[in-house]
Design an enzyme around this catalytic site. Structure first.
Site, mmCIF file in Angstrom:
data_model
loop_
_atom_site.group_PDB
_atom_site.id
_atom_site.type_symbol
_atom_site.label_atom_id
_atom_site.label_comp_id
_atom_site.label_asym_id
_atom_site.label_seq_id
_atom_site.Cartn_x
_atom_site.Cartn_y
_atom_site.Cartn_z
ATOM 1 N N GLU A 104 0.232 4.221 11.793
ATOM 2 C CA GLU A 104 -0.776 5.198 12.198
ATOM 3 C C GLU A 104 -0.341 6.055 13.379
ATOM 4 O OE1 GLU A 104 -4.940 3.598 11.334
ATOM 5 O OE2 GLU A 104 -3.854 1.802 11.910
ATOM 6 N N LEU A 147 12.257 -2.337 12.260
ATOM 7 C CA LEU A 147 12.914 -3.216 11.298
ATOM 8 C C LEU A 147 13.668 -2.452 10.213
ATOM 9 C CD1 LEU A 147 10.110 -5.895 10.856
ATOM 10 C CD2 LEU A 147 12.109 -5.984 12.342
ATOM 11 N N ILE A 206 0.820 -1.211 0.000
ATOM 12 C CA ILE A 206 0.000 0.000 0.000
ATOM 13 C C ILE A 206 0.854 1.261 0.000
ATOM 14 C CG2 ILE A 206 -1.914 -1.150 1.153
ATOM 15 C CD1 ILE A 206 -0.987 0.210 3.764
#
Length: 767
Positions: free
Chosen positions: A734, A661, A483
């Protein structure tokens, strides 16, 4: 439940790619234009569709005049409810156990339920002809009374507990009695406006048939729901529907699941015997997709004079449509954020004649935390306390509602790190006392504000196929989506680390229902779900290779299996010995080895996998503890002393989100969210006028531009959390936007002494 996932020491991850900054593997294709989005896919003989949408808010269609439209050169057909009513079966909303972003069927009858509803679909030989023909469709309406927002006659207010049977308003004790006896009290209403998604890639779809088999190219954050939902709508077997979603040019909660228009395009393609593609206009995207609804929050806080909260009441109301039981609950966060002995919450929805709202980047937290964090700031001023110190005095290791402990709680570590880097110590505690008169365009009042950012961790069941070839090439396949968040890069990094191969040897395939099923891309759950699944797959492959090589006739017979690692193209021993990867693979299969890993979160069950395969939401959180990601947002504002113009020269966020990460892409995600938070505070508002969205384009719907973007600093605060999931991941997509609007509003108060409780704060709002 324990998962047989190798720890970094066994996979070589501590000396590999994960945890280091890595540029995106899909970046070159995107910046050079080689990336193929859904509407870029060439389909031979494709017809082009255009929508006709309602010009009234509510009523019925009395008739059509299609003569001028059909006379347009190249027009093939105009579809209305007279052609399609009864041919599309209804399905429920995704959040109600169905598949759709709205249960409303726009061409299911002559009823008009909201302004901008689809009332006709025009198909022509070219996009230009379809657009021209759609403009010539004439619709006669019989209008009916309507209610479009709060306080209008006919709007229906319902308790969320009645609208959604699974909802329960969190609380404890007797908050109203505690408020009555509180030494210090504040009470205020906070409001946030309707806001709309404006992704660069529009809400497109293209459909074609091969016999009974339907293929759909559509940007979607949940191809599984789209596949199963279309099958249910059209009476097909799910295996006869293939959904392909290439790289997605922005969604952040839009492109939710099954859209209202996809079945229309699919039926048009079947009736015309050719592929059909739809690319709606940006203005139409305001009503055929979802939006963030307007909200109201009545908050009352009680405290003792030492600054400890004694009572909290949060009453929240949001708008929703007449036909979907959709609302984003947020008091589960606001009730649990700070220590408080007496808490009451009450969430309600106002059903109006509008399209159904939906998720939009941190759906509940952006409005709900604006209200709570503004109220906490007001309490700090009332008590004469530093706003950070008030939060410190009400920090808590356990959820005050459920009593469950947090798996980690580095909130104050975020505030301490952020305050030091931001220079919070230079803040003059008097409102309006800080000024900057050195700028050439006049005197500016300076304000500093802060707010908390929190997001509960979500994780879902997922499946993934990983194949390791004898030559060291790796294929990672799952139906999940890229996305724009960089999951392709993370999967390539993790596969390279987990299987001991170069990152260039890894191919990642995503976004296709022909691949192993994966859940929704949302809730900051993509990384937490997929990386744990991939780690499980890599461990399964390692275990099979180890078993083959340590067998009695194997090259590593007698070696300790627990000390063998896949690293550097070898199944390696601690002393440097081992066997080449190809030799290890060949002992099982000369061509290669693959595994299909199935991951279920600790608080999940086999039903999670069943839901996944059926295209239903299966996000999980909680268990015997609460796991949240935390952050502290800091904002510096300038407010012109004469004009009231607001500028934000600096934002800083300090975030604790478990294991990071890829710091490069993580930093970009957080900074992007902070910029969006600035837009939420000062710019974004959809103007509603008699049921119509009046600023439904990028000329008048204001978003932050490069000229608005301030100096942004992102800090990572260590947050090792062994309880959250096997890899210690929390997700952060978010987190960056949450709390920024409150931090800016609090900074404006510090600069001016004026409290702004309704967003956005515009120049006309500042005296």
């Amino acid at each position: 439940m324990d998962h047989p996932i190798a720890d970094p020491a066994k996979t070589g991850a501590e000396e590999g790619l994960l945890g280091r900054s890595q540029v995106r593997v899909d970046g070159p294709a995107k910046v050079t234009g080689r990336a193929r989005f859904s509407s870029d896919v060439p389909l031979k003989g494709c017809g082009h569709a255009a929508l006709v949408t309602s010009t009234i808010v509510r009523g019925r269609i009395r008739g059509f005049d299609l003569s001028a439209a059909m006379a347009t050169p190249g027009c093939l057909r105009v579809f209305t409810h007279r052609d399609l009513a009864g041919r599309i079966a209804p399905v429920k909303h995704l959040m109600a156990g169905g598949y759709a972003n709205s249960a409303h069927l726009p061409l299911g009858s002559d009823e008009v339920a909201y302004a901008g509803q689809i009332v006709a679909l025009v198909v022509a030989e070219t996009q230009e002809a379809a657009t021209a023909a759609a403009a010539r469709v004439r619709v006669a309406y019989a209008e009916a009374p309507f209610a479009a927002t709060f306080d209008e006659a006919g709007a229906e207010t319902v308790r969320l507990a009645d609208l959604k049977p699974e909802h329960a308003d969190p609380g404890r004790g007797d908050a109203d009695a505690a408020l009555a006896r509180a030494e210090v009290r504040i009470a205020a209403r906070y409001e946030t406006p309707t806001q709309h998604h404006n992704p660069m890639e529009l809400f497109t779809t293209a459909c074609f048939w091969e016999g009974r088999r339907l293929t759909v190219h559509e940007p979607s954050r949940y191809v599984g729901a789209l596949q199963h939902g279309l099958a249910a709508q059209l009476g097909l077997a799910p295996e006869d529907v293939r959904v392909i979603s290439g790289p997605i040019g922005g969604h952040f909660g839009s492109k939710l699941a099954l859209s209202q228009y996809t079945a229309l395009v699919a039926l048009a393609a079947r009736d015309l015997g050719r592929p059909v593609s739809l690319v709606p206009t940006r203005r139409q995207g305001f009503t055929i997709a979802n939006h963030r609804p307007e909200t109201r929050h009545d908050i009352r806080l009680g405290a003792d004079r030492g600054g400890r909260l004694t009572a909290l009441v949060h009453e929240a109301t949001m708008t929703t449509s007449r036909f979907d039981a959709f609302a984003m609950e947020g008091t589960d966060v606001t009730a649990s954020l700070y220590a408080c002995p007496d808490i009451r919450t009450d969430e309600r929805a106002v059903r109006v004649d509008r399209n159904t709202p939906g998720p939009m980047r941190a759906p509940p937290e952006v409005p709900y935390l604006f209200a709570l964090e503004s109220a906490v700031d007001e309490m700090a001023w009332t008590l004469g306390l530093d706003p950070i110190e008030l939060r410190r005095r009400n920090d808590t290791p356990t959820d005050p509602v459920s009593g469950k402990p947090f798996s980690s709680r580095p909130l104050m570590a975020c505030f301490d790190a952020g305050a030091a880097a931001f220079g919070w110590a230079r803040r003059d505690p008097r409102p309006g006392a800080m000024r900057d008169d050195r700028l050439p365009d006049g005197p500016w009042r300076v304000g500093l504000g802060c707010a908390t950012s929190v997001r509960p961790v979500k994780i879902a069941a997922a499946t993934m196929r990983v194949a390791l070839a004898a030559d060291g090439r790796v294929a990672v396949e799952t139906a999940h989506h890229e996305i724009g968040n960089g999951i392709t890069t993370l999967l390539a990094m993790a596969a390279a680390d987990g299987l001991g191969v170069p990152m260039a040897a890894v191919t990642v395939r995503l976004g296709d229902t022909a691949l192993p099923p994966a859940g929704i891309s949302g809730g900051s759950s993509t990384t937490t779900s997929l990386l744990n699944t991939l780690a499980l797959a890599c461990e399964q492959i390692r275990a099979r290779l180890v078993a083959a090589c340590t067998a009695a006739d194997g090259p590593l017979a007698g070696a300790d299996p627990a000390r063998l690692r896949l690293v550097g193209g070898r199944l390696a021993q601690a002393d440097g010995g081992g066997v080449p990867l190809g030799e290890a693979v060949a002992r099982l299969d000369s061509a290669g080895i693959e595994t299909l890993a199935e991951f279920v979160p600790e608080d999940g069950s086999a039903k999670s996998l069943e839901a996944l395969r059926a295209g239903h939401i299966n996000l999980a959180s909680g268990g015997d503890h609460l796991s949240w990601a935390f952050g502290a947002q800091f904002a510096e504002v300038r407010v012109h002393a004469e004009t009231g113009e607001i500028r934000v020269p600096r934002l800083l966020g300090a975030f604790a989100a478990g294991r990071i990460l890829n710091p490069l892409t993580a930093r970009s995600q957080l900074a992007g969210g902070m910029i969006w938070g600035l837009g939420s505070a000062l710019l974004e508002e959809t103007v509603l006028d008699r049921g119509h969205y009046r600023n439904a384009d990028l000329a008048e719907y204001l978003v932050a531009t490069a000229a608005d973007t301030p100096e942004i600093e992102v800090l990572f605060v260590p947050d090792p959390d062994a309880k959250v999931n096997p890899l210690g991941l929390k997700g952060l997509g978010e987190l960056g936007i949450i709390g920024v609007n409150a931090a800016i509003a609090n900074a404006v108060y510090h600069a001016t002494g004026q409290r702004h409780r309704r967003l956005p704060i515009r120049i006309e709002s500042v005296a």
